[in-house]
Design a protein around this motif. Structure first.
Motif, PDB file in Angstrom:
ATOM      1  N   ARG A  67       0.833  -1.215   0.000  1.00  0.00           N
ATOM      2  CA  ARG A  67       0.000   0.000   0.000  1.00  0.00           C
ATOM      3  C   ARG A  67       0.858   1.251   0.000  1.00  0.00           C
ATOM      4  N   ASP A  68       1.944   1.218   0.768  1.00  0.00           N
ATOM      5  CA  ASP A  68       2.805   2.397   0.875  1.00  0.00           C
ATOM      6  C   ASP A  68       3.574   2.675  -0.414  1.00  0.00           C
ATOM      7  N   SER A  69       3.667   1.695  -1.300  1.00  0.00           N
ATOM      8  CA  SER A  69       4.454   1.850  -2.519  1.00  0.00           C
ATOM      9  C   SER A  69       3.611   2.202  -3.743  1.00  0.00           C
ATOM     10  N   LEU A  70       2.321   2.377  -3.555  1.00  0.00           N
ATOM     11  CA  LEU A  70       1.427   2.673  -4.671  1.00  0.00           C
ATOM     12  C   LEU A  70       1.494   4.148  -5.060  1.00  0.00           C
ATOM     13  N   PRO A  71       1.152   4.481  -6.296  1.00  0.00           N
ATOM     14  CA  PRO A  71       1.109   5.890  -6.701  1.00  0.00           C
ATOM     15  C   PRO A  71       0.136   6.676  -5.828  1.00  0.00           C
ATOM     16  N   PRO A  72       0.419   7.935  -5.564  1.00  0.00           N
ATOM     17  CA  PRO A  72      -0.494   8.743  -4.728  1.00  0.00           C
ATOM     18  C   PRO A  72      -1.903   8.756  -5.303  1.00  0.00           C
ATOM     19  N   GLY A  73      -2.868   8.529  -4.423  1.00  0.00           N
ATOM     20  CA  GLY A  73      -4.255   8.568  -4.853  1.00  0.00           C
ATOM     21  C   GLY A  73      -4.769   7.289  -5.496  1.00  0.00           C
ATOM     22  N   PHE A  74      -3.910   6.270  -5.612  1.00  0.00           N
ATOM     23  CA  PHE A  74      -4.334   5.022  -6.249  1.00  0.00           C
ATOM     24  C   PHE A  74      -5.386   4.332  -5.378  1.00  0.00           C
ATOM     25  N   GLU A  75      -6.516   3.983  -5.988  1.00  0.00           N
ATOM     26  CA  GLU A  75      -7.583   3.302  -5.257  1.00  0.00           C
ATOM     27  C   GLU A  75      -7.457   1.799  -5.442  1.00  0.00           C
ATOM     28  N   LEU A  76      -7.197   1.126  -4.350  1.00  0.00           N
ATOM     29  CA  LEU A  76      -7.060  -0.324  -4.416  1.00  0.00           C
ATOM     30  C   LEU A  76      -8.408  -0.982  -4.718  1.00  0.00           C
ATOM     31  N   PRO A  77      -8.449  -1.857  -5.706  1.00  0.00           N
ATOM     32  CA  PRO A  77      -9.707  -2.568  -6.000  1.00  0.00           C
ATOM     33  C   PRO A  77      -9.882  -3.769  -5.064  1.00  0.00           C
ATOM     34  N   LEU A  78     -10.039  -3.477  -3.773  1.00  0.00           N
ATOM     35  CA  LEU A  78     -10.080  -4.541  -2.774  1.00  0.00           C
ATOM     36  C   LEU A  78     -11.344  -5.380  -2.910  1.00  0.00           C
TER      37      LEU A  78
END
Length: 405
Positions: A67-78
């Motif tokens: 999660r910490d390595s994702l692009p800013p604002g990226f919405e995880l499709p959980l």
């Protein structure tokens, strides 16, 4: 037009035909590398042999470091948020530990990977799918100068770049070019099993981790809405035994009557300590570099983190005006990987040895020793790591040291 203007026009045309960074492979590592290089304002080409979205054999667990390595604002499709883990020892001694705070999330790789690629495109990277890379050349007639790498595609087309990032998997062309060496190979088998709502409800918010019958093996159940991702992994060499473990595991869970929508297999490969991470103006990351956690074989966080670093250092390599400077930047990338992910892999190898010898002890500690459960939760949330735990906790140091003897 004067000859001077003609020469200048030719130079501009040639430079525009050369990409700053070419990334091979559009999984989490490649998409992260492309994003990092594109955000830096460079001309980036992302090559992928498949059409997106595509299925990948993967549990799909997203821990804190991911999660910490994702692009800013990226919405995880959980597909689910996990607050409980049931541990069992080859189907026995099951115990569930729970947490008020989310431990980790679960995703389906097709959606997740496609989202990361979209972020790279938004940052300015260009995507080409259905493209297979045959080889990479840093010398020869296809290479116009020492600052350029030629990426040769199936069909004969050549793409030129100032730097290349290999993220095309552990059996890809770029890792072979760099000379990546692997010292741990495991076989993972997985089934995506659609289940009725009543079954799905039983699993919502909870995963199962089963320490398996073969040394170093384990199985998992990851709930994703109306589908359960069920898989096992063990050292390569006993494919029949691994298949039996999966079949027995599914039957034991009462899921044998449901038809899987997907059944797949995959080899995971860990790099050896002395394996190179670069060659000339080419660097590797993620599975292509053999970067994953040796004990759990968790690879998404390693892919995201190494991909970001590869993209950042590829920008510096692209800017290098000679081989010496390019080599220096590539070595800096290798140092960054080894100082972070390399240390974690070293601890993971020691944990795997402990697990192979005494899975029952590990099970008893995780299910009966509260500090061990808190450490597990901290790792999944990303507030700590295996390496950090060993470095700061004397008990962990003594336990690993005792098993090393």
């Amino acid at each position: 037009m004067s000859s001077e203007n003609t020469d200048a026009g030719r130079e501009n045309e040639e430079s525009s035909a050369v990409w700053d960074v070419v990334v091979v492979g559009a999984g989490p590592a490649g998409a992260s590398a492309a994003y990092a290089a594109a955000v830096a304002g460079r001309r980036v080409l992302l090559l992928e042999k498949a059409e997106l979205p595509r299925y990948k054999t993967c549990g799909g667990g997203i821990i804190g470091f991911s999660r910490d390595s994702l692009p800013p604002g990226f919405e995880l499709p959980l597909k689910d948020r996990i607050h409980a883990v049931t541990f069992s020892l080859d189907g026995k001694f099951a115990r569930t530990r729970r947490s008020r705070r989310m431990l980790f999330g679960l995703i389906n790789r097709p959606e997740f990977d496609a989202g990361l690629v979209e972020e790279a495109q938004k940052a300015g990277a260009e995507l080409r799918t259905g493209v297979s890379v045959v080889r990479v050349e840093q010398h020869g007639p296809a290479v116009p100068d020492r600052r350029t790498v030629a990426v040769v595609l199936a069909g004969g087309e050549t793409v030129l770049a100032r730097a290349v990032v290999g993220a095309d998997g552990s059996a890809g062309r770029i890792g072979a070019h760099v000379g990546v060496k692997l010292d741990q190979v495991d076989l993972g088998l997985e089934a995506e099993i659609p289940v009725p709502a009543t079954v799905a409800e039983d699993w919502a918010g909870r995963v199962l981790i089963d320490w398996g019958p073969m040394p170093g093996s384990y199985g998992w159940v990851f709930p994703k809405g109306d589908t359960l991702t069920v898989g096992v992994i063990s050292a390569r060499g006993d494919g029949a035994g691994t298949k039996r473990y999966l079949e027995d595991f599914i039957a034991r869970l009462g899921l044998a009557g449901f038809e899987p929508s997907v059944s797949s297999g995959h080899l995971t490969r860990c790099r050896s300590d002395d394996s190179p991470l670069s060659r000339g103006r080419v660097v590797v990351c993620g599975d292509a570099a053999g970067l994953l956690e040796p004990w759990t074989r968790e690879g998404i966080s390693f892919a995201l983190r190494s991909g970001r670093l590869a993209g950042e250092w590829a920008v510096r390599i692209a800017e290098a005006h000679d081989a010496v400077d390019a080599r220096r930047q590539a070595l800096n990338y290798a140092f960054a990987i080894k100082a972070g992910l390399g240390v974690e892999m070293g601890v993971g190898r020691r944990m795997l040895k402990l697990f192979e010898r005494r899975p029952g002890v590990l099970h008893a500690v995780l299910t009966g020793f509260r500090p061990a459960w808190k450490a597990f939760a901290g790792i999944t949330r990303g507030t700590t790591s295996l390496a950090e735990l060993v470095r700061t906790h004397p008990l962990a140091q003594r336990a690993l040291s005792a098993m090393d003897r």
